[in-house]
Structures are given as structure tokens and as C-alpha cells.
Scaffold this active site. Sequence first.
Site, PDB file in Angstrom:
ATOM      1  N   CYS A 188      -6.923  -0.840   1.078  1.00  0.00           N
ATOM      2  CA  CYS A 188      -6.214  -1.415   2.245  1.00  0.00           C
ATOM      3  C   CYS A 188      -6.872  -1.676   3.605  1.00  0.00           C
ATOM      4  CB  CYS A 188      -4.978  -0.672   2.179  1.00  0.00           C
ATOM      5  SG  CYS A 188      -3.926  -0.835   3.790  1.00  0.00           S
ATOM      6  N   CYS A 240      -8.331  -5.445  -9.957  1.00  0.00           N
ATOM      7  CA  CYS A 240      -7.700  -4.324 -10.916  1.00  0.00           C
ATOM      8  C   CYS A 240      -7.373  -3.178 -10.037  1.00  0.00           C
ATOM      9  CB  CYS A 240      -8.906  -4.131 -11.852  1.00  0.00           C
ATOM     10  SG  CYS A 240      -8.649  -2.835 -13.196  1.00  0.00           S
ATOM     11  N   CYS A 291       0.933  -1.357  -0.124  1.00  0.00           N
ATOM     12  CA  CYS A 291      -0.003  -0.050  -0.063  1.00  0.00           C
ATOM     13  C   CYS A 291       0.822   1.151   0.099  1.00  0.00           C
ATOM     14  CB  CYS A 291      -0.814  -0.042   1.177  1.00  0.00           C
ATOM     15  SG  CYS A 291      -2.102   1.621   1.344  1.00  0.00           S
ATOM     16  N   CYS A 332       0.441   3.047   3.638  1.00  0.00           N
ATOM     17  CA  CYS A 332       0.878   2.575   4.886  1.00  0.00           C
ATOM     18  C   CYS A 332       1.833   1.545   4.846  1.00  0.00           C
ATOM     19  CB  CYS A 332      -0.384   2.151   5.804  1.00  0.00           C
ATOM     20  SG  CYS A 332      -1.196   0.677   5.242  1.00  0.00           S
ATOM     21  N   CYS A 336      -5.381   0.836   6.273  1.00  0.00           N
ATOM     22  CA  CYS A 336      -5.449   2.436   6.312  1.00  0.00           C
ATOM     23  C   CYS A 336      -6.751   2.891   5.581  1.00  0.00           C
ATOM     24  CB  CYS A 336      -4.137   3.287   5.832  1.00  0.00           C
ATOM     25  SG  CYS A 336      -4.089   2.948   3.898  1.00  0.00           S
TER      26      CYS A 336
END
Length: 163
Positions: free
Chosen positions: A128, A151, A80, A83, A131
Amino acid sequence: MISRRVFLMAGTALAAAFALRGLTPLAWAAGMEPFEVVKSDAEWRAALTDDQYRILRHEDTERPFTSALNHEKRKGTFQCAGCALPLYSSEANYDSGTGWPSFWQSLPNAVATWEDNSLLMTRTECHCRRCGGHLGHIFDDGPPPTGKRHCINGLALAFVLSR
């Protein structure tokens, strides 16, 4: 009858209350708990590029075929960009031809999903789980063994080489 001004003020106050608890309105609607990584809007703006902020925090989408990660074939992990939580292994990465980095599965306990009914269709949106950053969508037209296509916006990811 409620005036437009009162309605907008109430909506703004409600969104601010969600943000203070680490929730986006969509996460709250999906029944999610507050995220582990919580930052103010100003902190997110300082930590991310303008395009990353627009995608991760406001659920926008990058233009197809613009991500350098579309051509990433090395062994590693896609994290991510908000984070640094590991989200996808390069082993699940494939070229879907859609213009965005695609994966047939995420790493365990990496993404949270909920229903997205925007654009006059129902899609599975993924974020995510740590976060709440918007990653992209999951479709049922991927390869075996899962048949799924995650995607994902390339700007929502950071690639880290395996050692």
C-alpha cells in the site's frame, strides 16, 4: 571483527529508527519517502488481527485458497485493511486459479512496488503506498490488457460494495 551481539543490537536500533520515520527497511532500501499513515508497532497490533498484522507489517503470506475474497464477484472496491486506501476495482478482479485474490491492475497511485530477492528468485513486491502494508506480489503471467497478475493476500484487503 564485530561481535554477533553488537551486530544484532545495531540492526535492532537501525530498524527502530526506520520505524520511527515511517519506513520499513525494505522501503528505505527502495528509496521511498516515509508513508502518510504511520503507526507504532503497538498501534498496528491493536488495529489489525494477528494474521493481518503478520501479513501487512511482516510481509508474510496467507495459505492459498483460504480467503473469502477469492469468491468475491460483486461490484465494489478492494481497500487496504491497514488504512482503507482504495487499491483495486472489482472490474480488474479475476480468478487466476492460484488461491489468492488476483487483479490485472491496481487503481492509480494505490500501490508501491520494489524488487524482492527472497526465496532465491526476483519478484516484484507490492505494498500500500499510503501505509506501507505488504499486499503481495506482481507477476507477468496475467490476462490482457496488462499481462500482469497482482497476487494479493486476501487478509491485506477489505471489500467495500459499490452503491
